[in-house]
Design a protein around this motif. Structure first.
Motif, PDB file in Angstrom:
ATOM      1  N   ALA A  53       0.797  -1.225   0.000  1.00 58.30           N
ATOM      2  CA  ALA A  53       0.000   0.000   0.000  1.00 58.30           C
ATOM      3  C   ALA A  53       0.838   1.288   0.000  1.00 58.30           C
ATOM      4  CB  ALA A  53      -0.960  -0.017   1.176  1.00 58.30           C
ATOM      5  N   PRO A  54       1.917   1.374   0.808  1.00 54.30           N
ATOM      6  CA  PRO A  54       2.673   2.639   0.809  1.00 54.30           C
ATOM      7  C   PRO A  54       3.294   2.957  -0.542  1.00 54.30           C
ATOM      8  CG  PRO A  54       3.260   1.282   2.689  1.00 54.30           C
ATOM      9  CD  PRO A  54       2.440   0.430   1.799  1.00 54.30           C
ATOM     10  N   ALA A  55       3.595   1.924  -1.335  1.00 55.29           N
ATOM     11  CA  ALA A  55       4.266   2.164  -2.614  1.00 55.29           C
ATOM     12  C   ALA A  55       3.296   2.690  -3.680  1.00 55.29           C
ATOM     13  CB  ALA A  55       4.912   0.878  -3.104  1.00 55.29           C
ATOM     14  N   ALA A  56       1.998   2.397  -3.469  1.00 58.31           N
ATOM     15  CA  ALA A  56       1.022   2.783  -4.485  1.00 58.31           C
ATOM     16  C   ALA A  56       0.791   4.290  -4.444  1.00 58.31           C
ATOM     17  CB  ALA A  56      -0.286   2.039  -4.227  1.00 58.31           C
ATOM     18  N   PRO A  57       0.413   4.928  -5.524  1.00 61.33           N
ATOM     19  CA  PRO A  57       0.247   4.345  -6.846  1.00 61.33           C
ATOM     20  C   PRO A  57       1.567   4.317  -7.622  1.00 61.33           C
ATOM     21  CG  PRO A  57      -0.466   6.617  -6.857  1.00 61.33           C
ATOM     22  CD  PRO A  57       0.015   6.328  -5.483  1.00 61.33           C
ATOM     23  N   VAL A  58       1.766   3.238  -8.298  1.00 60.43           N
ATOM     24  CA  VAL A  58       2.977   3.138  -9.106  1.00 60.43           C
ATOM     25  C   VAL A  58       2.663   2.283 -10.337  1.00 60.43           C
ATOM     26  CG1 VAL A  58       3.767   1.174  -7.738  1.00 60.43           C
ATOM     27  CG2 VAL A  58       5.396   2.453  -9.093  1.00 60.43           C
ATOM     28  N   ALA A  59       3.246   2.679 -11.463  1.00 59.26           N
ATOM     29  CA  ALA A  59       3.044   1.920 -12.686  1.00 59.26           C
ATOM     30  C   ALA A  59       4.029   0.765 -12.714  1.00 59.26           C
ATOM     31  CB  ALA A  59       3.240   2.810 -13.899  1.00 59.26           C
ATOM     32  N   VAL A  60       3.516  -0.441 -12.909  1.00 57.93           N
ATOM     33  CA  VAL A  60       4.374  -1.609 -13.017  1.00 57.93           C
ATOM     34  C   VAL A  60       4.389  -1.976 -14.491  1.00 57.93           C
ATOM     35  CG1 VAL A  60       4.731  -3.955 -12.230  1.00 57.93           C
ATOM     36  CG2 VAL A  60       3.586  -2.321 -10.752  1.00 57.93           C
ATOM     37  N   THR A  61       5.437  -1.573 -15.167  1.00 60.65           N
ATOM     38  CA  THR A  61       5.482  -1.654 -16.633  1.00 60.65           C
ATOM     39  C   THR A  61       4.322  -0.803 -17.181  1.00 60.65           C
ATOM     40  OG1 THR A  61       4.008  -3.520 -17.051  1.00 60.65           O
ATOM     41  CG2 THR A  61       6.270  -4.048 -16.471  1.00 60.65           C
ATOM     42  N   PRO A  62       4.326  -0.497 -18.449  1.00 53.91           N
ATOM     43  CA  PRO A  62       3.218   0.327 -18.972  1.00 53.91           C
ATOM     44  C   PRO A  62       1.877  -0.398 -18.940  1.00 53.91           C
ATOM     45  CG  PRO A  62       5.092   0.316 -20.479  1.00 53.91           C
ATOM     46  CD  PRO A  62       5.373  -0.712 -19.442  1.00 53.91           C
ATOM     47  N   MET A  63       1.910  -1.695 -18.652  1.00 53.07           N
ATOM     48  CA  MET A  63       0.669  -2.455 -18.753  1.00 53.07           C
ATOM     49  C   MET A  63      -0.163  -2.443 -17.487  1.00 53.07           C
ATOM     50  SD  MET A  63       2.121  -5.664 -20.823  1.00 53.07           S
ATOM     51  CE  MET A  63       0.762  -6.303 -21.740  1.00 53.07           C
ATOM     52  N   PHE A  64       0.499  -2.313 -16.347  1.00 50.09           N
ATOM     53  CA  PHE A  64      -0.247  -2.405 -15.091  1.00 50.09           C
ATOM     54  C   PHE A  64      -0.029  -1.165 -14.243  1.00 50.09           C
ATOM     55  CE2 PHE A  64       0.564  -6.843 -16.235  1.00 50.09           C
ATOM     56  CZ  PHE A  64      -0.730  -7.316 -16.249  1.00 50.09           C
ATOM     57  N   LEU A  65      -1.042  -0.829 -13.481  1.00 49.91           N
ATOM     58  CA  LEU A  65      -0.942   0.266 -12.521  1.00 49.91           C
ATOM     59  C   LEU A  65      -1.457  -0.253 -11.192  1.00 49.91           C
ATOM     60  CD1 LEU A  65      -0.571   3.332 -11.880  1.00 49.91           C
ATOM     61  CD2 LEU A  65      -2.975   3.573 -12.440  1.00 49.91           C
ATOM     62  N   VAL A  66      -0.595  -0.195 -10.179  1.00 45.81           N
ATOM     63  CA  VAL A  66      -1.054  -0.600  -8.856  1.00 45.81           C
ATOM     64  C   VAL A  66      -1.326   0.672  -8.062  1.00 45.81           C
ATOM     65  CG1 VAL A  66      -0.506  -1.820  -6.746  1.00 45.81           C
ATOM     66  CG2 VAL A  66       0.256  -2.720  -8.936  1.00 45.81           C
ATOM     67  N   ASP A  67      -2.604   0.934  -7.812  1.00 43.59           N
ATOM     68  CA  ASP A  67      -2.948   2.106  -6.999  1.00 43.59           C
ATOM     69  C   ASP A  67      -3.946   1.677  -5.928  1.00 43.59           C
ATOM     70  OD1 ASP A  67      -5.058   1.576  -8.594  1.00 43.59           O
ATOM     71  OD2 ASP A  67      -5.264   3.578  -9.455  1.00 43.59           O
ATOM     72  N   GLY A  68      -4.445   2.625  -5.190  1.00 42.43           N
ATOM     73  CA  GLY A  68      -5.369   2.295  -4.117  1.00 42.43           C
ATOM     74  C   GLY A  68      -6.580   1.545  -4.632  1.00 42.43           C
ATOM     75  N   PHE A  69      -7.050   1.957  -5.794  1.00 41.20           N
ATOM     76  CA  PHE A  69      -8.196   1.322  -6.432  1.00 41.20           C
ATOM     77  C   PHE A  69      -7.920  -0.167  -6.640  1.00 41.20           C
ATOM     78  CE2 PHE A  69     -10.517   0.215 -10.325  1.00 41.20           C
ATOM     79  CZ  PHE A  69     -11.790   0.651 -10.004  1.00 41.20           C
ATOM     80  N   THR A  70      -6.737  -0.468  -7.225  1.00 48.42           N
ATOM     81  CA  THR A  70      -6.370  -1.864  -7.457  1.00 48.42           C
ATOM     82  C   THR A  70      -6.363  -2.638  -6.146  1.00 48.42           C
ATOM     83  OG1 THR A  70      -4.895  -1.062  -9.165  1.00 48.42           O
ATOM     84  CG2 THR A  70      -4.602  -3.335  -8.470  1.00 48.42           C
ATOM     85  N   LEU A  71      -5.713  -2.043  -5.146  1.00 39.13           N
ATOM     86  CA  LEU A  71      -5.495  -2.793  -3.913  1.00 39.13           C
ATOM     87  C   LEU A  71      -6.805  -3.015  -3.159  1.00 39.13           C
ATOM     88  CD1 LEU A  71      -2.114  -1.264  -2.754  1.00 39.13           C
ATOM     89  CD2 LEU A  71      -2.549  -3.434  -3.889  1.00 39.13           C
ATOM     90  N   PHE A  72      -7.697  -2.003  -3.166  1.00 34.94           N
ATOM     91  CA  PHE A  72      -8.984  -2.167  -2.489  1.00 34.94           C
ATOM     92  C   PHE A  72      -9.733  -3.361  -3.069  1.00 34.94           C
ATOM     93  CE2 PHE A  72     -13.567  -1.494  -2.234  1.00 34.94           C
ATOM     94  CZ  PHE A  72     -13.739  -1.178  -0.906  1.00 34.94           C
ATOM     95  N   PHE A  73      -9.837  -3.373  -4.398  1.00 40.53           N
ATOM     96  CA  PHE A  73     -10.604  -4.459  -5.012  1.00 40.53           C
ATOM     97  C   PHE A  73      -9.860  -5.780  -4.937  1.00 40.53           C
ATOM     98  CE2 PHE A  73     -12.966  -0.922  -6.932  1.00 40.53           C
ATOM     99  CZ  PHE A  73     -14.227  -1.329  -6.561  1.00 40.53           C
TER     100      PHE A  73
END
Lengths: 497, 503
Positions: A53-73
């Protein structure tokens, strides 16, 4: 550790769990051990979210984005998956139709697919994740090979997944043809610069894309498959299909819609509003005609997806929050309801216990199970003090704020219709037992199944009475999806003096 | 905090009563009685102990108040408040709660624990409705009281109970969702003008909005409340629900739950939307008058005793609707009195019918007649409450109807005149009830026992209450006037502006 690596920890843990389970199966087939390891893997991934969670939001390669939205779901998906694993263990143990071990492998793969879907910000990753999810699901649905119904459902899902993927791919290709990019964000910029789709290719592309997503979410008019597959699939898998795969696809739709800035395209909004209205009305109406609990729940889930679409239409911070809370409530309730069906299903039978008749008088023969089922049904109907009530109010709040008159009217009418068939099940649960009929053998509830249901009921009522933690969490995480506070564009309609 | 206990005690009592019935059926009944007694004690403590009235700017004086955050993100708080109006209605609720437990002592023989659980939870929900000053909390309580009532009808009711229960639930829930939409619309209009999202009653008072918006939002509330009241044309659920419900269910339904509709009109519809309410008053009062006459006529035409009493409720609550929308001190006092008196007298009539059904296994008046010979006590009491119901001077209902009619006459004389005809019609149906059921030659030699001590005690208490209300209503007026003043201060400024209004 680089932020990107740290943010992708939950996914890495999940992938590692898949490998571990695969190797364990090769070493020793032990149902209980495999199920335990699977559950631990999912929980470890859940724990990794806290680290990520502290690292978000961060783009993991151009294909994925890990942000709060991702982590919540993702958290939601993982919790739901753990519940499904626990329910599955007892359920499969009784079928005597082993081996069961690959079931968990498929479940983990599907969960990884759903998780990747949550992080996708680009068509290629979207498609990849979706296929991972769908193909694993086909295996899960058809897993009890001894059952004709399950095989039929599996084949139906295979065809459906194929058709909808074809729609999606062709749609993506057409959009790429027009805009020359696969990234949602870039597409959004080009789109708003061009003020909407430029030509017939783009229009067709978007239409096909929405069709594909509509199939996956079983929205009207793409809903035909849902009841058959829900009925045929083993009950825990049905819960999984209804919850995890739908949350994954819906979250993706939400992200796509926000990044594309779909709120500025009235025609798109109109189409989605129409789909939402039809889903709410037709889903609820068709549920009235059913005599099979799984089919009723299938139609009810069509209607529920319609309700969440209202939140999507409303948009803004409150719309995203409403959708997040709604999906959380939907997950707890739906897994719970199918969990009850799973726990009740007789061991080794060719069907799940899903005829409405089989539930007659359950309140007097198995009061705890029936009470839990009543709570889940009341939550589906949106009656307090359950999560379903707060969720419905939240969605209505978002809808009233943006003056979505027709969708709201459909929501109210749909809810009243819905009430009728939920009450019908409750009435059956509470009816006196017929003396003439032999009582079904009272199989004990496995501790894992019982515990799962108990925890779900506690969550259902606890977060229904005091929803603040989930709302606060959603506010901090998913609301960040909205680039800026939406100004409500309907201010003129409601004069204030 | 005391106010929270007022709601918590029945909730906890219900949770306790269910398992208690596993030991002995009587245990559940005693738990319920004790819960009601504790609740009464708490209410009396709150009432007698309060240091001084709590002033709320723009909201009047309150006996007690409670406020705690609940869902801060949406501006929802646990806000409870007690004023004279809520106190009287809660007193009625607890009183009829006692009565319901006592009269179910022999009537309910199976699933006793679950029955008392549902009974107490309905009561808790109703008390919550009378206390809630946060619109979301109000809606929450409004819904909470429905589900257990549904179960009371669906599980312990008579022949056609499932149909009646579902009809009841769909009517109230459907209109409830309309009210929710209206609440949300009001909150959003308020947010747009002031910038704060809140469900707080006092903050929402005096929200500025355009006349058409006000009218639409007001209608959302209005429909929900008159479905519950019930007023014509939304009354059709009531005769079914009453007829099929067990006696205690009918008592709670008629005695208390219908009052939540009237309370909602008083507390929310008029104060929150004064201008729309004034403009709408003629239509609302017309519905009231239609209810009075139509309910009375239908009551006259019934053969089923319970249906007769149910339709008489429609007629009596038509008076309340009339009184609320007349909105002057006399009519409002009358409306409150009518609510209390109707609760007592109709409750007693339902108990009488329930007792008859327990003995004769029918509610059909065609099969009765001459009961006086066999059951003199029951018949005498039945006649007493039938006469109370027709509005005999000296009994509570008379005071209520009289005040409402006087108050209405000042504003809309025509409605008052037509409403008076309802009093005559009431005499017709009440006397025909007495005539057909109790008088005349005995039909069969039914050797049914008369009322037993438990029922007699309940009836005696209700008799004392209705005579007290009729002979010395002043304490009730004093108590209510505080609460009614709260409501009127909220609308005072606005109504002054409304030109040429005789209020």
């Amino acid at each position: 550790m680089s932020p990107a690596l740290r943010a992708s920890l939950p996914f890495l843990v999940l992938s590692a769990a898949i490998v571990v389970v695969m190797l364990l199966i090769a070493v020793r087939r032990d149902h209980r051990m495999i199920a335990t390891v699977t559950a631990i893997g999912l929980l470890a991934s859940l724990a990794a979210i806290i680290a990520a969670a502290p690292a978000a939001p961060v783009a993991v390669t151009p294909m994925f984005l890990v942000d709060g939205f991702t982590l919540f779901f993702l958290a939601l998906v993982l919790v739901a998956s753990v519940a499904v694993v626990l329910l599955s263990h007892a359920y499969l143990d009784g079928t005597h139709d082993g081996p069961y071990d690959e079931y968990y492998l498929l479940l983990l793969l599907a969960t990884l697919g759903a998780g990747a879907l949550l992080a996708s910000v680009q068509f290629a990753s979207f498609f990849l994740a979706l296929e991972t999810l769908s193909i694993a699901l086909i295996g899960l649905i058809a897993y009890p090979r001894g059952r004709a119904g399950a095989i039929e459902a599996g084949i139906k899902y295979l065809l459906l997944a194929g058709v909808s993927s074809a729609f999606l791919l062709f749609g993506i290709a057409l959009i790429y043809l027009d805009f020359g990019t696969m990234s949602f964000a870039a597409l959004g910029r080009l789109w708003s610069a061009a003020h909407g789709p430029t030509d017939i290719y783009a229009y067709t592309g978007f239409a096909m894309l929405l069709t594909g997503i509509g199939f996956k979410l079983s929205l009207v008019p793409f809903h035909m498959w849902a009841p058959d597959i829900y009925e045929g699939a083993p009950a825990p898998v049905t819960g999984y299909v209804a919850v995890v795969s739908k949350i994954g696809v819906f979250a993706l739709l939400l992200r796509y819609f926000v990044l594309m800035d779909g709120y500025h395209d009235p025609s798109l909004l109109r189409v989605i509003a129409l789909v939402a209205i039809l889903s709410m009305l037709i889903g609820n109406l068709l549920a009235l005609l059913q005599d099979n609990v799984k089919r009723i729940l299938a139609y009810s889930s069509i209607a529920h997806l319609g309700y969440v679409l209202v939140a999507l239409l409303a948009g803004g911070v409150i719309g995203i929050e409403a959708a997040s809370y709604y999906l959380a409530a939907y997950a707890v309730t739906t897994i719970g309801a199918f969990g009850v069906v799973a726990v009740l299903s007789q061991q080794g039978s060719l069907h799940d216990t899903d005829r409405l008749d089989a539930y007659r008088g359950l309140m007097w023969t198995r009061p705890w199970l029936a009470s839990a089922f009543t709570a889940f049904l009341l939550s589906l109907a949106g009656i307090p003090p359950t999560m379903g009530f707060i969720a419905k109010v939240y969605v209505m709040t978002s809808g009233v704020g943006t003056l979505l008159i027709w969708p709201l009217a459909a929501l109210v009418i749909g809810s009243v219709i819905g009430l009728y068939y939920y009450l019908r099940i409750i009435v059956v649960l509470f009816s006196p037992v017929r003396d003439a009929e032999p009582l079904p053998p009272k199989a004990g509830v496995s501790w894992a199944g019982g515990l799962t249901l108990a925890v779900l009921v506690v969550l259902l009522i606890g977060l229904g009475v005091y929803p603040t933690p989930v709302i606060a969490l959603a506010h901090e995480t998913t609301a960040g999806l909205m680039p800026h506070q939406k100004t409500i564009h309907t201010a003129e309609i409601l004069p204030t003096r | 905090m005391m106010l929270v206990w007022l709601i918590l005690i029945p909730l906890l009592g219900g949770l306790l009563a269910w398992p208690a019935a596993r030991l002995r059926a009587a245990a559940a009944r005693w738990v319920s009685l004790i819960a009601m007694a504790l609740d009464l004690l708490v209410l009396l403590l709150v009432w007698l102990r309060h240091a001084g009235p709590i002033e709320i700017t723009g909201g009047g004086r309150w006996i007690a108040m409670f406020d705690a955050p609940w869902i801060p993100q949406l501006g929802i708080s646990l806000r409870l408040g007690l004023d004279g109006l809520s106190l009287l209605l809660i007193l009625l609720t607890i009183g009829l709660g006692f009565v319901s437990v006592v009269i179910s002592w022999t009537e309910i023989g199976e699933r006793v624990g679950a029955f008392h659980f549902n009974l107490l939870w309905t009561i808790a929900g109703t008390i919550g409705v009378f206390l809630a000053l946060d619109l979301f909390l109000f809606f929450f309580a409004w819904e909470i009281m429905l589900v257990p009532m549904y179960f009371l009808i669906a599980l312990w009711g008579h022949e056609n109970r499932i149909y009646a229960a579902i009809k009841f639930f769909l009517f109230t829930q459907g209109s409830g969702l309309l009210m929710l939409l209206a609440i949300l619309a009001l909150v959003f209009v308020h947010q747009r003008t002031t910038g704060t999202l809140t469900f707080d009653y006092f903050r929402l008072l005096g929200t500025r909005m355009s006349p058409s918006t006000e009218m639409w939002i007001m209608l959302g509330f209005f429909i929900a409340f008159i479905v519950k009241l019930p007023a014509v044309p939304f009354h059709t659920w009531l005769p079914d629900a009453h007829t099929e419900a067990p006696t205690a269910g009918s008592v709670i339904l008629a005695g208390i739950m219908l009052k939540t509709g009237a309370y909602g009109l008083l507390r929310f519809v008029v104060p929150l939307f004064p201008l729309a309410a004034i403009r709408f008053a003629p239509i609302a009062m017309l519905l009231g008058v239609i209810g009075i006459i139509y309910g009375a006529l239908l009551a006259f035409g019934q053969n089923d005793l319970k249906r007769l009493v149910a339709y008489s409720s429609v007629s009596h609550l038509g008076f309340v609707l009339l009184g609320v929308f007349a909105w002057n001190a006399l009519a409002l006092q009358g409306a409150v009195m009518q609510m209390l008196a109707h609760g007592v007298s109709t409750g007693a009539l339902f108990i009488m019918v329930g007792a008859l059904q327990e003995r004769l296994h029918t509610r059909d008046m065609r099969l009765m007649g001459g009961l006086w010979a066999n059951m003199p006590k029951l018949s005498a009491i039945g006649m007493f409450f039938a006469i109370a119901s027709l509005g005999l001077p000296g009994l509570g209902n008379f005071i209520g109807e009289f005040l409402i009619l006087i108050g209405t006459f000042r504003v809309y004389p025509a409605f008052a005149v037509v409403g008076t005809l309802g009093v005559i019609a009431a005499a017709a149906y009440a006397l025909i009830l007495v005539q057909r059921a109790f008088h005349g030659p005995p039909r069969d030699a039914v050797a049914a026992p008369d009322l037993r001590a438990r029922h007699l005690a309940v009836m005696a208490a209700l008799t004392v209450a209705i005579v007290y209300l009729g002979v010395y209503p002043q304490p009730v007026f004093d108590m209510a006037s505080g609460g009614l003043a709260n409501l009127q201060t909220a609308t005072h400024g606005v109504l002054k502006l409304a030109e040429g209004d005789p209020r």
